[in-house]
Design a protein around this motif. Structure first.
Motif, PDB file in Angstrom:
ATOM      1  N   SER A  40     -23.516  -1.298  11.824  1.00 35.72           N
ATOM      2  CA  SER A  40     -23.939  -1.436  10.425  1.00 35.72           C
ATOM      3  C   SER A  40     -22.775  -1.461   9.449  1.00 35.72           C
ATOM      4  O   SER A  40     -22.869  -2.052   8.370  1.00 35.72           O
ATOM      5  N   ASN A  41     -21.650  -0.834   9.817  1.00 38.52           N
ATOM      6  CA  ASN A  41     -20.477  -0.873   8.932  1.00 38.52           C
ATOM      7  C   ASN A  41     -19.532  -2.013   9.288  1.00 38.52           C
ATOM      8  O   ASN A  41     -18.446  -2.106   8.743  1.00 38.52           O
ATOM      9  N   GLN A  42     -19.941  -2.869  10.227  1.00 40.15           N
ATOM     10  CA  GLN A  42     -19.214  -4.078  10.619  1.00 40.15           C
ATOM     11  C   GLN A  42     -17.861  -3.795  11.271  1.00 40.15           C
ATOM     12  O   GLN A  42     -17.053  -4.700  11.443  1.00 40.15           O
ATOM     13  N   ARG A  43     -17.649  -2.566  11.714  1.00 44.22           N
ATOM     14  CA  ARG A  43     -16.357  -2.217  12.311  1.00 44.22           C
ATOM     15  C   ARG A  43     -16.342  -2.366  13.838  1.00 44.22           C
ATOM     16  O   ARG A  43     -15.274  -2.454  14.438  1.00 44.22           O
ATOM     17  N   TYR A  44     -17.524  -2.390  14.455  1.00 39.37           N
ATOM     18  CA  TYR A  44     -17.570  -2.372  15.910  1.00 39.37           C
ATOM     19  C   TYR A  44     -18.572  -3.383  16.461  1.00 39.37           C
ATOM     20  O   TYR A  44     -19.620  -3.633  15.865  1.00 39.37           O
ATOM     21  N   LEU A  45     -18.230  -3.947  17.623  1.00 39.32           N
ATOM     22  CA  LEU A  45     -19.198  -4.655  18.437  1.00 39.32           C
ATOM     23  C   LEU A  45     -19.728  -3.635  19.437  1.00 39.32           C
ATOM     24  O   LEU A  45     -18.961  -3.040  20.194  1.00 39.32           O
ATOM     25  N   LEU A  46     -21.026  -3.428  19.432  1.00 40.52           N
ATOM     26  CA  LEU A  46     -21.657  -2.433  20.302  1.00 40.52           C
ATOM     27  C   LEU A  46     -22.369  -3.151  21.435  1.00 40.52           C
ATOM     28  O   LEU A  46     -23.133  -4.090  21.208  1.00 40.52           O
ATOM     29  N   LEU A  47     -22.117  -2.711  22.660  1.00 40.93           N
ATOM     30  CA  LEU A  47     -22.739  -3.302  23.837  1.00 40.93           C
ATOM     31  C   LEU A  47     -23.523  -2.230  24.577  1.00 40.93           C
ATOM     32  O   LEU A  47     -22.963  -1.214  25.004  1.00 40.93           O
ATOM     33  N   ASP A  48     -24.829  -2.457  24.710  1.00 39.19           N
ATOM     34  CA  ASP A  48     -25.717  -1.475  25.330  1.00 39.19           C
ATOM     35  C   ASP A  48     -26.420  -2.069  26.533  1.00 39.19           C
ATOM     36  O   ASP A  48     -27.020  -3.147  26.460  1.00 39.19           O
ATOM     37  N   GLY A  49     -26.340  -1.354  27.650  1.00 35.12           N
ATOM     38  CA  GLY A  49     -27.044  -1.730  28.871  1.00 35.12           C
ATOM     39  C   GLY A  49     -27.170  -0.494  29.728  1.00 35.12           C
ATOM     40  O   GLY A  49     -27.538   0.571  29.237  1.00 35.12           O
ATOM     41  N   ASP A  50     -26.850  -0.618  31.021  1.00 34.88           N
ATOM     42  CA  ASP A  50     -26.812   0.564  31.871  1.00 34.88           C
ATOM     43  C   ASP A  50     -25.687   1.499  31.430  1.00 34.88           C
ATOM     44  O   ASP A  50     -25.725   2.705  31.669  1.00 34.88           O
ATOM     45  N   SER A  51     -24.678   0.920  30.795  1.00 32.93           N
ATOM     46  CA  SER A  51     -23.588   1.695  30.188  1.00 32.93           C
ATOM     47  C   SER A  51     -23.449   1.265  28.738  1.00 32.93           C
ATOM     48  O   SER A  51     -24.118   0.330  28.296  1.00 32.93           O
ATOM     49  N   ARG A  52     -22.600   1.949  28.014  1.00 31.34           N
ATOM     50  CA  ARG A  52     -22.425   1.647  26.589  1.00 31.34           C
ATOM     51  C   ARG A  52     -20.935   1.479  26.290  1.00 31.34           C
ATOM     52  O   ARG A  52     -20.109   2.282  26.729  1.00 31.34           O
ATOM     53  N   HIS A  53     -20.627   0.428  25.547  1.00 30.52           N
ATOM     54  CA  HIS A  53     -19.243   0.156  25.178  1.00 30.52           C
ATOM     55  C   HIS A  53     -19.196  -0.238  23.711  1.00 30.52           C
ATOM     56  O   HIS A  53     -20.184  -0.719  23.149  1.00 30.52           O
ATOM     57  N   GLU A  54     -18.046  -0.038  23.104  1.00 30.25           N
ATOM     58  CA  GLU A  54     -17.845  -0.521  21.742  1.00 30.25           C
ATOM     59  C   GLU A  54     -16.434  -1.074  21.613  1.00 30.25           C
ATOM     60  O   GLU A  54     -15.484  -0.563  22.206  1.00 30.25           O
ATOM     61  N   VAL A  55     -16.322  -2.157  20.856  1.00 23.77           N
ATOM     62  CA  VAL A  55     -15.038  -2.815  20.624  1.00 23.77           C
ATOM     63  C   VAL A  55     -14.785  -2.806  19.122  1.00 23.77           C
ATOM     64  O   VAL A  55     -15.610  -3.309  18.341  1.00 23.77           O
ATOM     65  N   GLU A  56     -13.671  -2.228  18.707  1.00 26.35           N
ATOM     66  CA  GLU A  56     -13.344  -2.191  17.291  1.00 26.35           C
ATOM     67  C   GLU A  56     -12.885  -3.580  16.844  1.00 26.35           C
ATOM     68  O   GLU A  56     -11.980  -4.168  17.441  1.00 26.35           O
ATOM     69  N   VAL A  57     -13.531  -4.112  15.812  1.00 29.44           N
ATOM     70  CA  VAL A  57     -13.286  -5.483  15.373  1.00 29.44           C
ATOM     71  C   VAL A  57     -11.818  -5.705  15.005  1.00 29.44           C
ATOM     72  O   VAL A  57     -11.251  -6.758  15.313  1.00 29.44           O
ATOM     73  N   THR A  58     -11.196  -4.719  14.368  1.00 27.25           N
ATOM     74  CA  THR A  58      -9.801  -4.902  13.953  1.00 27.25           C
ATOM     75  C   THR A  58      -8.847  -4.973  15.136  1.00 27.25           C
ATOM     76  O   THR A  58      -7.688  -5.374  14.978  1.00 27.25           O
ATOM     77  N   ARG A  59      -9.315  -4.599  16.337  1.00 28.24           N
ATOM     78  CA  ARG A  59      -8.472  -4.664  17.526  1.00 28.24           C
ATOM     79  C   ARG A  59      -8.644  -5.975  18.295  1.00 28.24           C
ATOM     80  O   ARG A  59      -8.017  -6.177  19.329  1.00 28.24           O
ATOM     81  N   ILE A  60      -9.535  -6.844  17.799  1.00 28.35           N
ATOM     82  CA  ILE A  60      -9.739  -8.132  18.451  1.00 28.35           C
ATOM     83  C   ILE A  60      -8.602  -9.071  18.057  1.00 28.35           C
ATOM     84  O   ILE A  60      -8.388  -9.353  16.884  1.00 28.35           O
ATOM     85  N   ALA A  61      -7.876  -9.549  19.069  1.00 24.81           N
ATOM     86  CA  ALA A  61      -6.732 -10.426  18.808  1.00 24.81           C
ATOM     87  C   ALA A  61      -7.150 -11.888  18.741  1.00 24.81           C
ATOM     88  O   ALA A  61      -6.574 -12.678  17.976  1.00 24.81           O
ATOM     89  N   ALA A  62      -8.137 -12.283  19.543  1.00 31.30           N
ATOM     90  CA  ALA A  62      -8.556 -13.690  19.569  1.00 31.30           C
ATOM     91  C   ALA A  62      -9.968 -13.806  20.110  1.00 31.30           C
ATOM     92  O   ALA A  62     -10.429 -12.971  20.897  1.00 31.30           O
TER      93      ALA A  62
END
Length: 242
Positions: A142-164
């Protein structure tokens, strides 16, 4: 993510600035990476004339500052009041014609594409060199800072750390190879686009906290509960426009 941490990320406060009321994140560290800071206004003494049409300011011709660029204009050149979501203004604010055009385009993204990104879609997700993808729902926080991935496990990717970001497409005319569209976040424009291409997935390269080197993540459009990939395709298009 605990509910307490989530609440801290989403907390907002109302502040008043010379330009108007703004609803900003209570904790600056949790603000959107695509937000804009209010510009410094050009001092009145440094702008005796409109910075667009060169009209001289006097008792009848008053000066106004564009809330987006901070430059000084007459009323004719700075009469539009437009929503400025990237600065978190509660109400539309005065902007010059050039800035108003940009803000109008951004408002369309916030009203349409952003809703898709927040709601999420189903993807087949491959982490690094893994051969077996996981079925997960990917959405923007909701704050547009993370890509959240939910399944059998949960992961998040901080948008500012995306290089390409590499968008994967198909659907070109016979004889042409599938084209990959390259972008880098935040706020970049695509290097190339295929007119009739359909988005099928994307790969991300990002740096994970505490990890050395670059991590790769691949998303391939998956089927939702109705057996359709339409939501995933729409999500990828919205991500491309982001």
């Amino acid at each position: 993510m605990s509910s307490e941490v989530a609440a801290r990320r989403d907390a907002k406060k109302l502040v008043r600035s010379p330009s108007g009321l703004r609803m900003v994140p209570e904790h600056r560290a949790f603000g959107s990476p695509f937000g804009l800071e209010e510009p410094q206004w050009v001092p009145d003494k440094e702008c005796p004339r409109c910075m667009q049409c060169d009209t001289k300011f006097d008792f009848l011709t008053r000066k106004h500052h564009c809330r987006r660029c901070g430059k000084c204009f007459c009323d004719k050149c700075c009469s539009q009041k437009v929503a400025l979501r990237r600065m978190c203004f509660v109400d539309p604010v005065r902007q010059c014609a050039e800035c108003a055009l940009v803000s109008h385009r951004e408002a369309e993204f916030y009203d349409k594409q952003l809703k898709l990104l927040l709601s999420g879609a189903t993807f087949l997700v491959t982490f690094g060199n893994s051969e077996k993808p996981d079925t997960m729902v990917c959405r923007l926080s909701s704050n547009q800072r993370y890509l959240l991935l939910d399944g059998d496990s949960r992961h998040e990717v901080e948008v500012t750390r995306i290089a390409a970001v590499q968008m994967l497409t198909e659907g070109f005319p016979p004889g042409e190879k599938d084209m990959h569209t390259y972008t880098s976040l935040p706020g970049s424009q695509p290097v190339s686009e295929g007119g009739n291409a359909r988005a099928t997935g994307m790969t991300l390269q990002y740096t994970a906290p505490g990890a050395e080197g670059v991590t790769q993540l691949k998303l391939t459009a998956g089927e939702d509960a109705n057996g359709s990939r339409r939501q995933a395709t729409a999500w990828l298009v919205a991500m491309h426009k982001k």
